[in-house]
Design a protein around this motif. Sequence first.
Motif, PDB file in Angstrom:
ATOM      1  N   SER A 147       0.838  -1.202   0.000  1.00 38.86           N
ATOM      2  CA  SER A 147       0.000   0.000   0.000  1.00 38.86           C
ATOM      3  C   SER A 147       0.871   1.249   0.000  1.00 38.86           C
ATOM      4  N   GLN A 148       0.463   2.251  -0.773  1.00 35.64           N
ATOM      5  CA  GLN A 148       1.146   3.534  -0.793  1.00 35.64           C
ATOM      6  C   GLN A 148       0.096   4.618  -0.604  1.00 35.64           C
ATOM      7  N   ARG A 149       0.294   5.472   0.402  1.00 36.43           N
ATOM      8  CA  ARG A 149      -0.707   6.473   0.737  1.00 36.43           C
ATOM      9  C   ARG A 149      -0.157   7.893   0.573  1.00 36.43           C
ATOM     10  N   HIS A 150      -1.066   8.796   0.219  1.00 39.80           N
ATOM     11  CA  HIS A 150      -0.788  10.250   0.221  1.00 39.80           C
ATOM     12  C   HIS A 150       0.434  10.606  -0.629  1.00 39.80           C
ATOM     13  N   VAL A 151       0.412  10.189  -1.880  1.00 39.15           N
ATOM     14  CA  VAL A 151       1.567  10.383  -2.757  1.00 39.15           C
ATOM     15  C   VAL A 151       1.381  11.636  -3.611  1.00 39.15           C
ATOM     16  N   HIS A 152       2.448  12.417  -3.708  1.00 38.63           N
ATOM     17  CA  HIS A 152       2.474  13.554  -4.623  1.00 38.63           C
ATOM     18  C   HIS A 152       3.438  13.252  -5.763  1.00 38.63           C
ATOM     19  N   TYR A 153       2.969  13.393  -6.987  1.00 37.08           N
ATOM     20  CA  TYR A 153       3.822  13.254  -8.167  1.00 37.08           C
ATOM     21  C   TYR A 153       3.835  14.584  -8.913  1.00 37.08           C
ATOM     22  N   GLU A 154       5.028  15.051  -9.212  1.00 42.64           N
ATOM     23  CA  GLU A 154       5.147  16.277 -10.005  1.00 42.64           C
ATOM     24  C   GLU A 154       5.367  15.895 -11.463  1.00 42.64           C
ATOM     25  N   TYR A 155       4.458  16.344 -12.300  1.00 40.97           N
ATOM     26  CA  TYR A 155       4.527  16.005 -13.721  1.00 40.97           C
ATOM     27  C   TYR A 155       4.122  17.222 -14.537  1.00 40.97           C
TER      28      TYR A 155
END
Length: 454
Positions: free
Chosen positions: A373-381
């Motif tokens: 599980s991966q929670r609260h992820v920010h990706y800059e694209y």
Amino acid sequence: MSEHITSEDYCVRILNENGPILGSHLSKQLQNELKISPVNARKIIQRATNKGIILSTKPVSFRHGQFLYYLPHQNISEVLTNVLKQQRKGLSRVFSSLLHNNGVILRDEAIKIAASITNSDFFPKNQSLDKTLDDLKQLHVISNVVTYNHVSFIKASTRFLNNMDIGFAHYRRHIINRLFTIDAVHWLEQMNLLSWNQTQVFDTTQKRVDFNGHLWDVVGFTYLYGHYETKFENTELTKIPSFVFIEAIFHRQTYLEDVMGFMTRIEMQSARMKNFKTGSRITPILLYIYLNKEAFEFCKANGIMMINSRGWLGEFAPDLFEFLSHPKNDDVVNTCDYYIQRLLDRGFDKSHLMHELLVIKHLNPLIAKGWKSQRHVHYEYDNILYYFDWVMYDSKNTPYICTVIFKDALVEQKIKSFVANEYQTFKKVFKAYFNSDQEVKLMIFDEDGKIHEE
């Protein structure tokens, strides 16, 4: 003066006996000992500083533009607490907060506590947030501004504290603080204290609301009787709401420096609004879990509305916060069910807290099967920051964007919207961010379990 003793030597002797001290004190003692004018004393201090014989906190100044002077072997940290308290109250409050919170606080928490400004157009004579952070660095109160998952924190210098490392557990407390805040705001809307759908709340990167030159946890408006003003526009009566500023501190204890920084911003806003004919009333609200005695007495004396989480949510609120922040006990599913029932009993059936409990409940069986599980992820694209709350990876490392959608009359419409928007966005961002052609899937759950998969 002996021909073998220079005026700079007097600076050294005074500082050896009394230092570190402020420039006004050093100047006064030089004047008394050497029977010289303030101007000459100032020149002596300047020469000694330029030669490196004595040191100063320049460019960080204190009241009336004076600096703190000391010798190379002296540590200003020994006197800094008292000097800041007397001379730089905003910085002193930040320093106290760092001491209270193991040497780590959010960058925007520091700016709020210092009551620094974000826009000089509103308060041209007050200190900017950049100057506050720079002064804290120059005085070695903080080491630097550090980031975790696009969230900015400040850490105390190791000369004061061996502070903790910033990791997911630390960051998640702030995310849960946001969920508590959003549900508390909705509760205030239901009470009609806040006007509906006009309230701004800090975002997932913990950036506070920048409004009228200050940072706030929450900014809203109220149309409560007695809290609005009226005027006629084209013969029609118009209601002008007043401001509601909210400080939301569920993730830790609230201390005196927190509410003093809050009230300083309130007073600055109030003073500014007196220049306008309307809209001068402000309702300050503190939302909290734990409040120490000094902070309580300050709020009571200064007219800050205090709302304990136990009051609007229930006696279980502190325990719920801790469970959501770190949901790892021996019986996660049954614990979720317990709190789900408590929220249902209180009428929080479709709240953000309920959503989070359901996420924890539904991901737990997948983790038991070996999923990650991966929670609260920010990706800059493409210069845009995207936030994805819940991502799962199966045993083949296939990513799934997941969510919970409550069952109601619009459930099918909500599912279609999620597929068309969040899911498509996640696929695009994930493949571009990782430069991967890997298959990307989705899973949607309702209150009882999975209802849609693709």
